[in-house]
Each structure stands twice: as structure tokens, then as C-alpha cells.
Design a protein around this motif. Structure first.
Motif, PDB file in Angstrom:
ATOM      1  N   ALA A  64       0.816  -1.224   0.000  1.00  0.00           N
ATOM      2  CA  ALA A  64       0.000   0.000   0.000  1.00  0.00           C
ATOM      3  C   ALA A  64       0.845   1.269   0.000  1.00  0.00           C
ATOM      4  O   ALA A  64       0.649   2.168   0.812  1.00  0.00           O
ATOM      5  CB  ALA A  64      -0.967  -0.014   1.175  1.00  0.00           C
ATOM      6  N   GLY A  65       1.840   1.319  -0.892  1.00  0.00           N
ATOM      7  CA  GLY A  65       2.657   2.515  -1.035  1.00  0.00           C
ATOM      8  C   GLY A  65       3.918   2.553  -0.194  1.00  0.00           C
ATOM      9  O   GLY A  65       4.772   3.406  -0.417  1.00  0.00           O
ATOM     10  N   ARG A  66       4.042   1.674   0.771  1.00  0.00           N
ATOM     11  CA  ARG A  66       5.260   1.622   1.593  1.00  0.00           C
ATOM     12  C   ARG A  66       6.332   0.831   0.842  1.00  0.00           C
ATOM     13  O   ARG A  66       6.021  -0.070   0.066  1.00  0.00           O
ATOM     14  CB  ARG A  66       4.968   0.947   2.929  1.00  0.00           C
ATOM     15  N   PRO A  67       7.604   1.113   1.099  1.00  0.00           N
ATOM     16  CA  PRO A  67       8.669   0.344   0.461  1.00  0.00           C
ATOM     17  C   PRO A  67       8.658  -1.113   0.948  1.00  0.00           C
ATOM     18  O   PRO A  67       8.488  -1.379   2.132  1.00  0.00           O
ATOM     19  CB  PRO A  67       9.953   1.039   0.920  1.00  0.00           C
ATOM     20  N   VAL A  68       8.844  -2.026   0.024  1.00  0.00           N
ATOM     21  CA  VAL A  68       8.902  -3.454   0.350  1.00  0.00           C
ATOM     22  C   VAL A  68      10.349  -3.803   0.663  1.00  0.00           C
ATOM     23  O   VAL A  68      11.253  -3.487  -0.108  1.00  0.00           O
ATOM     24  CB  VAL A  68       8.372  -4.316  -0.825  1.00  0.00           C
ATOM     25  N   ARG A  69      10.557  -4.463   1.793  1.00  0.00           N
ATOM     26  CA  ARG A  69      11.918  -4.847   2.197  1.00  0.00           C
ATOM     27  C   ARG A  69      12.205  -6.327   1.934  1.00  0.00           C
ATOM     28  O   ARG A  69      13.318  -6.698   1.616  1.00  0.00           O
ATOM     29  CB  ARG A  69      12.136  -4.556   3.687  1.00  0.00           C
ATOM     30  N   ARG A  70      11.193  -7.177   2.109  1.00  0.00           N
ATOM     31  CA  ARG A  70      11.410  -8.617   1.965  1.00  0.00           C
ATOM     32  C   ARG A  70      10.098  -9.270   1.547  1.00  0.00           C
ATOM     33  O   ARG A  70       9.036  -8.913   2.042  1.00  0.00           O
ATOM     34  CB  ARG A  70      11.882  -9.204   3.292  1.00  0.00           C
ATOM     35  N   VAL A  71      10.206 -10.246   0.649  1.00  0.00           N
ATOM     36  CA  VAL A  71       9.055 -11.036   0.222  1.00  0.00           C
ATOM     37  C   VAL A  71       9.416 -12.506   0.392  1.00  0.00           C
ATOM     38  O   VAL A  71      10.496 -12.932  -0.043  1.00  0.00           O
ATOM     39  CB  VAL A  71       8.673 -10.761  -1.260  1.00  0.00           C
ATOM     40  N   THR A  72       8.543 -13.255   1.043  1.00  0.00           N
ATOM     41  CA  THR A  72       8.761 -14.688   1.215  1.00  0.00           C
ATOM     42  C   THR A  72       7.738 -15.429   0.363  1.00  0.00           C
ATOM     43  O   THR A  72       6.543 -15.145   0.437  1.00  0.00           O
ATOM     44  CB  THR A  72       8.613 -15.102   2.695  1.00  0.00           C
ATOM     45  N   VAL A  73       8.241 -16.361  -0.437  1.00  0.00           N
ATOM     46  CA  VAL A  73       7.400 -17.124  -1.363  1.00  0.00           C
ATOM     47  C   VAL A  73       7.642 -18.608  -1.139  1.00  0.00           C
ATOM     48  O   VAL A  73       8.788 -19.050  -1.053  1.00  0.00           O
ATOM     49  CB  VAL A  73       7.723 -16.752  -2.832  1.00  0.00           C
ATOM     50  N   ARG A  74       6.556 -19.369  -1.039  1.00  0.00           N
ATOM     51  CA  ARG A  74       6.637 -20.833  -0.921  1.00  0.00           C
ATOM     52  C   ARG A  74       6.500 -21.408  -2.336  1.00  0.00           C
ATOM     53  O   ARG A  74       5.534 -21.115  -3.041  1.00  0.00           O
ATOM     54  CB  ARG A  74       5.516 -21.356  -0.028  1.00  0.00           C
ATOM     55  N   ILE A  75       7.484 -22.224  -2.722  1.00  0.00           N
ATOM     56  CA  ILE A  75       7.514 -22.801  -4.065  1.00  0.00           C
ATOM     57  C   ILE A  75       7.660 -24.311  -3.966  1.00  0.00           C
ATOM     58  O   ILE A  75       8.608 -24.816  -3.372  1.00  0.00           O
ATOM     59  CB  ILE A  75       8.677 -22.226  -4.900  1.00  0.00           C
ATOM     60  N   GLY A  76       6.727 -25.026  -4.566  1.00  0.00           N
ATOM     61  CA  GLY A  76       6.764 -26.478  -4.584  1.00  0.00           C
ATOM     62  C   GLY A  76       7.657 -27.015  -5.686  1.00  0.00           C
ATOM     63  O   GLY A  76       7.825 -26.392  -6.747  1.00  0.00           O
TER      64      GLY A  76
ATOM     65  N   ALA B 265      14.253  -5.169  -2.745  1.00  0.00           N
ATOM     66  CA  ALA B 265      13.732  -6.075  -1.713  1.00  0.00           C
ATOM     67  C   ALA B 265      14.413  -7.431  -1.806  1.00  0.00           C
ATOM     68  O   ALA B 265      14.811  -7.875  -2.888  1.00  0.00           O
ATOM     69  CB  ALA B 265      12.223  -6.246  -1.867  1.00  0.00           C
ATOM     70  N   ALA B 266      14.527  -8.078  -0.665  1.00  0.00           N
ATOM     71  CA  ALA B 266      15.061  -9.440  -0.623  1.00  0.00           C
ATOM     72  C   ALA B 266      13.939 -10.423  -0.953  1.00  0.00           C
ATOM     73  O   ALA B 266      12.780 -10.185  -0.600  1.00  0.00           O
ATOM     74  CB  ALA B 266      15.613  -9.744   0.765  1.00  0.00           C
ATOM     75  N   LEU B 267      14.281 -11.484  -1.632  1.00  0.00           N
ATOM     76  CA  LEU B 267      13.327 -12.545  -1.937  1.00  0.00           C
ATOM     77  C   LEU B 267      13.768 -13.808  -1.215  1.00  0.00           C
ATOM     78  O   LEU B 267      14.847 -14.338  -1.476  1.00  0.00           O
ATOM     79  CB  LEU B 267      13.262 -12.807  -3.442  1.00  0.00           C
ATOM     80  N   ASP B 268      12.942 -14.260  -0.283  1.00  0.00           N
ATOM     81  CA  ASP B 268      13.203 -15.516   0.417  1.00  0.00           C
ATOM     82  C   ASP B 268      12.333 -16.596  -0.188  1.00  0.00           C
ATOM     83  O   ASP B 268      11.114 -16.399  -0.323  1.00  0.00           O
ATOM     84  CB  ASP B 268      12.879 -15.394   1.912  1.00  0.00           C
ATOM     85  N   LEU B 269      12.939 -17.707  -0.557  1.00  0.00           N
ATOM     86  CA  LEU B 269      12.194 -18.815  -1.145  1.00  0.00           C
ATOM     87  C   LEU B 269      12.133 -19.979  -0.164  1.00  0.00           C
ATOM     88  O   LEU B 269      13.164 -20.448   0.311  1.00  0.00           O
ATOM     89  CB  LEU B 269      12.853 -19.264  -2.454  1.00  0.00           C
ATOM     90  N   ASP B 270      10.928 -20.406   0.124  1.00  0.00           N
ATOM     91  CA  ASP B 270      10.689 -21.576   0.966  1.00  0.00           C
ATOM     92  C   ASP B 270      10.390 -22.720   0.004  1.00  0.00           C
ATOM     93  O   ASP B 270       9.285 -22.792  -0.552  1.00  0.00           O
ATOM     94  CB  ASP B 270       9.510 -21.297   1.901  1.00  0.00           C
TER      95      ASP B 270
END
Length: 109
Positions: A19-31, A57-62
Motif C-alpha cells: 500500500a505505497g510503503r517500500p517493500v523490504r522482503r518477500v517470502t514465497v513458498r515454491i513447490g 527487496a530481498a526474496l526468500d524462497l521456501d
């Protein structure tokens, strides 16, 4: 490379949630059955995030393994590859994990 289209959707979802704020990290679950290559996803995420609130932003993959339930064995088994066959040879299986492709969390500033 389908990772770019997926990364564009992930960035869009993250920016919408932020909602307009800077994104610092995104975590995504990937099968494992999604055929997404983690290194390609990271590269495409960085490209898709340029000029958006998710830039830098950092992207963390689960990464989730492919697990099936074999009706012949009556047991859960981990698949060594993307072919949904039980190691016993049975194709009478149900995939229980491995098809995930979910944005789990978005961290903002």
C-alpha cells in the motif's frame, strides 16, 4: 522462462499489499512440481522489481518437496523428481505437497 511472469505477479502482489510503503522482503513458498528454478526466480524478481516499491527487496524462497500419498503402499513418499510415480512403481497416487506457489509474507519499511 516462465519465472519472469511469475516474478511480475509476485512483485505486483507485494506492492499491492505494501500500500505505497517500500517493500523490504518477500517470502514465497515454491513447490518442487512447479518447475520454478530458484536462481532464475531470484534474478527475475530483481528485474521485475525495478522501478517499483519492491526495488531492492530481498526474496526468500521456501522450497517445498514433492510428497505423494501412494494408495498401493498406503504411505507418504517423497518424489525424487517431478514424475508423480511412487518408488514402488504405482501411479495410483495423490500429490499432497509440491504444487505450492504462494506469497507467504511481505515485509515493509
Amino acid at each position: 522462462m516462465h519465472e519472469l511472469a511469475i516474478a511480475e505477479n509476485i512483485v505486483g502482489t507485494a506492492c499491492s499489499r505494501a500500500a505505497g510503503r517500500p517493500v523490504r522482503r518477500v517470502t514465497v513458498r515454491i513447490g518442487a512440481l512447479t518447475a520454478v528454478v530458484p536462481d532464475d526466480m531470484r534474478f527475475c524478481f530483481d528485474v521485475a522489481a525495478m522501478g517499483t516499491a519492491a526495488h531492492g527487496a530481498a526474496l526468500d524462497l521456501d522450497l517445498c518437496p514433492a510428497i505423494i500419498f501412494c494408495r498401493s503402499c498406503q504411505a507418504d513418499k517423497r518424489l525424487p523428481d517431478r514424475i508423480p510415480l511412487c518408488p514402488c512403481g504405482s501411479a495410483d497416487v495423490t500429490v499432497t505437497t509440491g504444487r505450492e506457489l504462494d506469497v507467504v509474507s511481505v515485509e515493509t519499511a
